[in-house]
Design a protein around this motif. Structure first.
Motif, short mmCIF file in Angstrom:
data_model
loop_
_atom_site.label_atom_id
_atom_site.label_comp_id
_atom_site.label_asym_id
_atom_site.label_seq_id
_atom_site.Cartn_x
_atom_site.Cartn_y
_atom_site.Cartn_z
N THR B 256 0.83 -1.20 0.00
CA THR B 256 0.00 0.00 0.00
C THR B 256 0.87 1.26 0.00
O THR B 256 0.42 2.32 -0.38
CB THR B 256 -0.94 0.05 1.22
OG1 THR B 256 -0.14 -0.02 2.39
CG2 THR B 256 -1.91 -1.10 1.23
N TYR B 257 2.12 1.11 0.48
CA TYR B 257 2.99 2.28 0.58
C TYR B 257 4.36 1.94 0.02
O TYR B 257 4.97 0.94 0.43
CB TYR B 257 3.13 2.69 2.05
CG TYR B 257 4.03 3.88 2.30
CD1 TYR B 257 3.49 5.15 2.49
CD2 TYR B 257 5.42 3.74 2.33
CE1 TYR B 257 4.32 6.23 2.72
CE2 TYR B 257 6.25 4.83 2.54
CZ TYR B 257 5.69 6.08 2.74
OH TYR B 257 6.50 7.16 2.95
N VAL B 258 4.85 2.75 -0.90
CA VAL B 258 6.19 2.54 -1.45
C VAL B 258 6.93 3.87 -1.48
O VAL B 258 6.38 4.88 -1.94
CB VAL B 258 6.15 1.94 -2.87
CG1 VAL B 258 7.56 1.85 -3.45
CG2 VAL B 258 5.51 0.57 -2.87
N LYS B 259 8.14 3.86 -0.96
CA LYS B 259 8.99 5.03 -1.10
C LYS B 259 10.33 4.51 -1.61
O LYS B 259 10.97 3.69 -0.96
CB LYS B 259 9.16 5.71 0.26
CG LYS B 259 9.96 6.99 0.20
CD LYS B 259 9.86 7.71 1.54
CE LYS B 259 10.59 9.03 1.47
NZ LYS B 259 10.43 9.78 2.72
N ALA B 260 10.73 4.97 -2.77
CA ALA B 260 11.97 4.45 -3.33
C ALA B 260 12.64 5.54 -4.14
O ALA B 260 11.97 6.35 -4.77
CB ALA B 260 11.68 3.24 -4.22
N ALA B 261 13.95 5.57 -4.08
CA ALA B 261 14.67 6.55 -4.87
C ALA B 261 15.69 5.80 -5.71
O ALA B 261 16.64 5.24 -5.18
CB ALA B 261 15.36 7.55 -3.95
N THR B 262 15.44 5.74 -7.01
CA THR B 262 16.42 5.13 -7.88
C THR B 262 16.67 6.09 -9.03
O THR B 262 15.76 6.77 -9.50
CB THR B 262 15.97 3.75 -8.41
OG1 THR B 262 16.69 3.48 -9.59
CG2 THR B 262 14.49 3.71 -8.70
N TYR B 263 17.91 6.18 -9.43
CA TYR B 263 18.24 7.16 -10.45
C TYR B 263 18.23 6.54 -11.84
O TYR B 263 18.34 7.21 -12.83
CB TYR B 263 19.59 7.81 -10.14
CG TYR B 263 19.47 8.63 -8.89
CD1 TYR B 263 19.03 9.94 -8.96
CD2 TYR B 263 19.67 8.07 -7.63
CE1 TYR B 263 18.85 10.70 -7.82
CE2 TYR B 263 19.48 8.81 -6.49
CZ TYR B 263 19.08 10.12 -6.58
OH TYR B 263 18.87 10.86 -5.45
#
Lengths: 163, 457
Positions: B256-263
């Motif tokens: 339900t919740y996704v936080k991701a940082a990919t370049y």
């Protein structure tokens, strides 16, 4: 059961001092103990709660009704719980925590426990003893030894010469 | 009731206490001591470990209760921070000393601890690879007690390439260590490998929350599952500040919740329950279209926070697939000097029921003269009520965007203006910001119609 007629089912709970309370099933099943009884089909007549007195049960039912009227909003539920517990003295809180434990109501159990813990927080040993009427049964030598062993826990606590 | 169950085992003539006290009863007004053990232990679990352990001095009734607490929150990060702040350059020895003390402190607590199972185990202190033996032992301690929530927060400080690495040995010892009870797993400043992530997903059937931040080792993890024999119940996923991350594949039906940082590359699919997403996207038409196409298959998505990563070239954002339920859109955007903010209108138009739009706009020197954009053709928006614009510097392109907002968002109720961008890396020079604040205020008060509430931060 009444569920078939489409009207909200009401349960009758009996305290250990024989007081009877009516409560909506939807609110009462916050208690896992009661929910299990309902699911096992044992909730037809009166549900006896042998470990809860009338005064405490009345209070728990107020909580059940209050909290189940709030839709799924953790913030609002939390503020209801805070308000509900705000004017309770320790004697009442102790009764409530026992009742919540017996009724298996984790949200009430956690809220009351946190409230009691909060009272102890950052307080000296002497203060906690006085506040809760805890009798110190250590001999002075024993107390010194226990203190020595738990020396690491005393950082940042106000000293209290009455301990 | 069960008052006598907790046995004392400290070296304080334990048996004496047993005989002398636990057969007795507690005074009527000592109500708290008359509560059963498990309730008192539960109460103590709401205190810090020190506070809990200190209760052992209250009376013999309390001497061992804290050792049965199922929550071990071993957090002394504030102490660590204090030392670092006091001695920013010369403090290494002190820090080493402090680290040794912490390790000793944790070891002592774990030696006295008696609870057969743990709900929560949390380590929070600035440790690194040098302490790997102790840390690994602590992990074994927690895992062998069927811990449900495991958090390892080893706030790193000033030592590149020194993160503690989650040991592969632990993963190969599944016959000794059981991972099945884990529900929440949180790593910060810990090197976790792609293989470890996949291992957890495979071997922790109850895992609901997985957070990895500041892992240098993560490069191409796959958060996939949910089919056939291994139903994945993962609801919350965060993979952030992992600078080595090259690609990320996420396909998990319960999220339900996704936080991701990919370049670089991001593949998302099969997330029918996703409600909130925080993500980066390269600022070009192709990447945005790919992202929105994937998100248009998340029918529950309500909140999207998007950091646009500038590239050398820019191009117009074309029409994007719609996000039918999105209510809140947040854009972090380091707009370059030649760009107009009206570009963002495309994003707003892709969200038909959007109610709140937030833009954090970075500072840039504007070398080129602003060319006006004709936005007359953009269709009005009928749900947007609140717009927040941070990084409003009062320049023509900022003003143009505000104009577009109140002209095209026909039910707008509130316009919140922040004169400076909250993101440190996007901030402008201080003096520029000061003049911008004054100028912006004058401009907007004259411009924005009365029925729209104008709030200055």
């Amino acid at each position: 059961m009444a569920a078939e007629t489409g009207t909200p089912t009401t349960l009758t709970l009996k305290s250990n001092d024989d007081e009877l309370f009516s409560v909506a099933e939807s609110a009462a099943i916050l208690s896992v103990t009661i929910r299990n009884m309902v699911e096992d089909g044992c909730a037809g007549g009166v549900i006896p709660l042998d470990n809860v007195d009338g005064k405490t049960l009345a209070s728990v039912i107020t909580y059940m009704n209050g909290i189940s009227a709030i839709p799924a909003d953790e913030e609002k539920k939390k503020s209801y719980r805070d308000k509900f517990l705000s004017d309770k003295d320790f004697e009442t809180l102790a009764d409530m925590v026992l009742a919540a434990n017996y009724l298996n109501m984790s949200c009430l159990m956690d809220a009351v426990s946190a409230k009691i813990a909060q009272v102890m927080e950052k307080k000296s040993v002497g203060w906690v003893r006085r506040k809760f009427g805890i009798e110190n049964d250590y001999t002075p030598e024993e107390e010194a030894a226990v203190k020595e062993e738990h020396k690491w826990t005393f950082e940042g606590v106000e000293t209290d010469d009455d301990n | 009731m069960s008052r006598k169950r907790v046995r004392t085992d400290s070296n304080l003539q334990a048996k004496e206490f047993d005989k002398k006290r636990y057969t007795g009863y507690y005074k009527d007004d000592d109500r708290i001591s008359r509560l059963p053990d498990d309730i008192l232990v539960h109460i103590l679990s709401f205190l810090s470990v020190e506070e809990g352990a200190r209760t052992s001095v209250l009376s013999s009734r309390w001497i061992n209760l804290w050792k049965y607490s199922t929550c071990l929150n071993l957090d002394r990060y504030t102490d660590f921070k204090k030392i670092r702040r006091k001695h920013p350059t010369t403090g290494d020895m002190l820090v080493d000393n402090e680290r040794r003390n912490y390790v000793t402190w944790v070891n002592r607590i774990l030696r006295s601890h008696k609870a057969p199972t743990l709900k929560q185990f949390r380590i929070s202190f600035g440790l690194n690879r040098k302490h790997r033996k102790s840390i690994t032992r602590w992990l074994e301690f927690a895992l062998s007690r069927q811990v449900q929530r495991l958090e390892l927060d080893l706030i790193y400080y000033n030592e590149p390439l020194m993160y503690y690495r989650f040991p592969d040995e632990l993963l190969s010892h599944t016959f000794i260590i059981n991972f099945k009870s884990l529900r929440e797993l949180i790593f910060s400043h810990v090197d976790v490998s792609d293989g470890a992530i996949e291992f957890f997903l495979r071997n922790c059937p109850l895992l609901e929350k997985l957070i990895v931040c500041h892992s240098t080792e993560l490069s191409n993890p796959r958060v996939c599952g949910g089919g056939g024999s291994s139903p994945l119940v993962l609801k919350h996923l965060e993979i952030v500040f992992c600078n080595g991350l090259k690609s990320l594949k996420v396909s998990a039906p319960s999220l339900t919740y996704v936080k991701a940082a990919t370049y670089e590359e991001l593949f998302i699919e099969n997330m029918p329950k996703l409600v909130e997403l925080h993500i980066n996207c390269i600022d070009n038409d192709v990447a945005l279209r790919r992202l929105f196409t994937a998100l248009s298959r998340c029918p529950q998505l309500e909140t999207l926070s998007l950091m646009l990563l500038s590239q050398e070239e820019t191009n117009e954002i074309c029409k994007l697939p719609q996000l039918p339920k999105l209510k809140k859109l947040e854009i972090q955007y380091a707009a370059r000097d030649f760009e107009t903010l009206i570009r963002l209108a495309r994003l707003i138009s892709a969200c038909p029921v959007l109610e709140e739009f937030v833009v954090e706009c970075g500072w840039a020197y504007l070398r080129k003269k602003h060319t006006k954009v004709d936005y007359a053709a953009i269709t009005p928006h009928h749900y947007l009520k609140v717009v927040k614009f941070c990084g409003y510097y009062g320049r023509p392109r900022d003003l143009e965007f505000v104009n577009y907002i109140w002209e095209k968002c026909v039910v707008l109720e509130k316009l919140i203006i922040g004169p400076t961008c909250a993101l440190e890396i996007f901030k402008g020079p201080r003096d520029v910001e000061q003049t911008a604040i004054k100028k912006g205020k004058r401009q907007l008060e004259a411009l924005v119609p009365r029925h729209i509430e104008l709030v200055y931060l």
